[in-house]
Design a protein around this motif. Structure first.
Motif, PDB file in Angstrom:
ATOM      1  N   THR A   1       0.841  -1.192   0.000  1.00 38.95           N
ATOM      2  CA  THR A   1       0.000   0.000   0.000  1.00 38.95           C
ATOM      3  C   THR A   1       0.878   1.244   0.000  1.00 38.95           C
ATOM      4  N   ALA A   2       0.301   2.339  -0.458  1.00 40.85           N
ATOM      5  CA  ALA A   2       0.971   3.642  -0.374  1.00 40.85           C
ATOM      6  C   ALA A   2       0.989   4.072   1.094  1.00 40.85           C
TER       7      ALA A   2
ATOM      8  N   ASP B   1      -0.385   6.427   2.475  1.00 40.92           N
ATOM      9  CA  ASP B   1      -1.718   6.851   2.940  1.00 40.92           C
ATOM     10  C   ASP B   1      -2.684   5.681   3.094  1.00 40.92           C
ATOM     11  N   GLY B   2      -2.201   4.450   2.841  1.00 36.63           N
ATOM     12  CA  GLY B   2      -3.031   3.256   3.007  1.00 36.63           C
ATOM     13  C   GLY B   2      -3.730   2.796   1.747  1.00 36.63           C
ATOM     14  N   THR B   3      -3.599   3.557   0.651  1.00 43.43           N
ATOM     15  CA  THR B   3      -4.228   3.173  -0.609  1.00 43.43           C
ATOM     16  C   THR B   3      -3.547   1.927  -1.172  1.00 43.43           C
ATOM     17  N   PRO B   4      -4.316   0.869  -1.458  1.00 44.42           N
ATOM     18  CA  PRO B   4      -3.695  -0.337  -2.040  1.00 44.42           C
ATOM     19  C   PRO B   4      -3.098  -0.024  -3.412  1.00 44.42           C
ATOM     20  N   TRP B   5      -1.967  -0.668  -3.701  1.00 47.46           N
ATOM     21  CA  TRP B   5      -1.358  -0.487  -5.014  1.00 47.46           C
ATOM     22  C   TRP B   5      -2.229  -1.126  -6.080  1.00 47.46           C
ATOM     23  N   GLU B   6      -2.182  -0.530  -7.260  1.00 44.96           N
ATOM     24  CA  GLU B   6      -2.898  -1.087  -8.398  1.00 44.96           C
ATOM     25  C   GLU B   6      -2.285  -2.445  -8.753  1.00 44.96           C
TER      26      GLU B   6
ATOM     27  N   ARG C   1       3.056   3.217  -7.730  1.00 41.20           N
ATOM     28  CA  ARG C   1       2.906   2.368  -6.540  1.00 41.20           C
ATOM     29  C   ARG C   1       3.828   2.965  -5.487  1.00 41.20           C
ATOM     30  N   GLU C   2       3.309   3.978  -4.832  1.00 40.03           N
ATOM     31  CA  GLU C   2       4.120   4.762  -3.901  1.00 40.03           C
ATOM     32  C   GLU C   2       4.547   3.898  -2.712  1.00 40.03           C
TER      33      GLU C   2
ATOM     34  N   SER D   1       3.425   6.912   6.638  1.00 37.64           N
ATOM     35  CA  SER D   1       2.036   6.738   7.034  1.00 37.64           C
ATOM     36  C   SER D   1       1.855   7.388   8.398  1.00 37.64           C
TER      37      SER D   1
END
Length: 158
Positions: free
Chosen positions: A51-52, A54-59, A129-130, A135
């Protein structure tokens, strides 16, 4: 009957002296500890969390690209080169630390890439994909590390 309050500035002067001594600290050991923590956090993000900051899952991989991958390979961790390249360096003055990767393709994976190949109709697109950054939990870990460092320094001054 009366009550007397007497203030002694001696303890405040001692505290001010200790706080002043913190201003002259060599922060290299703190930056070294912070760098090791940042490196560890980034490696965990690549190897486990995916995940990035910020918690966003990677594509995920495209279906066609996923079909070309072998067992044990995962996002940003096919050969292990990117994971192995994550490192930190304490600045010469000991007042900052930098961490990341020196691999040519590291930035393309972190920020993404969209380009046409010269002389070709092919287009290369790599989604961002940061993996570098902090975090909220990473920031809390760093704050705790700094607090612990300051506590140790204050104990040494007693």
């Amino acid at each position: 009957m009366s009550v007397t309050l007497q203030v002694s500035m001696g303890e405040l002067e001692r505290l001010a002296s200790r706080i002043g001594a913190l201003g002259n600290l060599d922060t290299r050991p703190l930056m070294d500890e912070a760098g090791a923590l940042l490196e560890s956090q980034t490696r965990r993000r690549i190897d486990e969390e995916k995940t990035a900051p910020d918690g966003t899952p990677w594509e995920p991989w495209s279906e066609s690209y996923a079909a070309s991958r072998h067992h044990g390979q995962s996002l940003l961790n096919a050969s292990g080169a990117l994971l192995d390249s994550i490192a930190y360096a304490v600045g010469i003055g000991g007042d900052h630390v930098e961490w990341g990767s020196n691999l040519v393709y590291a930035a393309a994976h972190n920020f993404g890439l969209d380009m046409s190949l010269v002389g070709s109709r092919r287009r290369i697109t790599i989604p961002a994909r940061e993996y570098l950054g902090l975090s909220v939990e990473n920031e809390e870990d760093l704050a705790a590390l700094v607090d612990d460092f300051i506590d140790r320094q204050m104990e040494a001054l007693q």
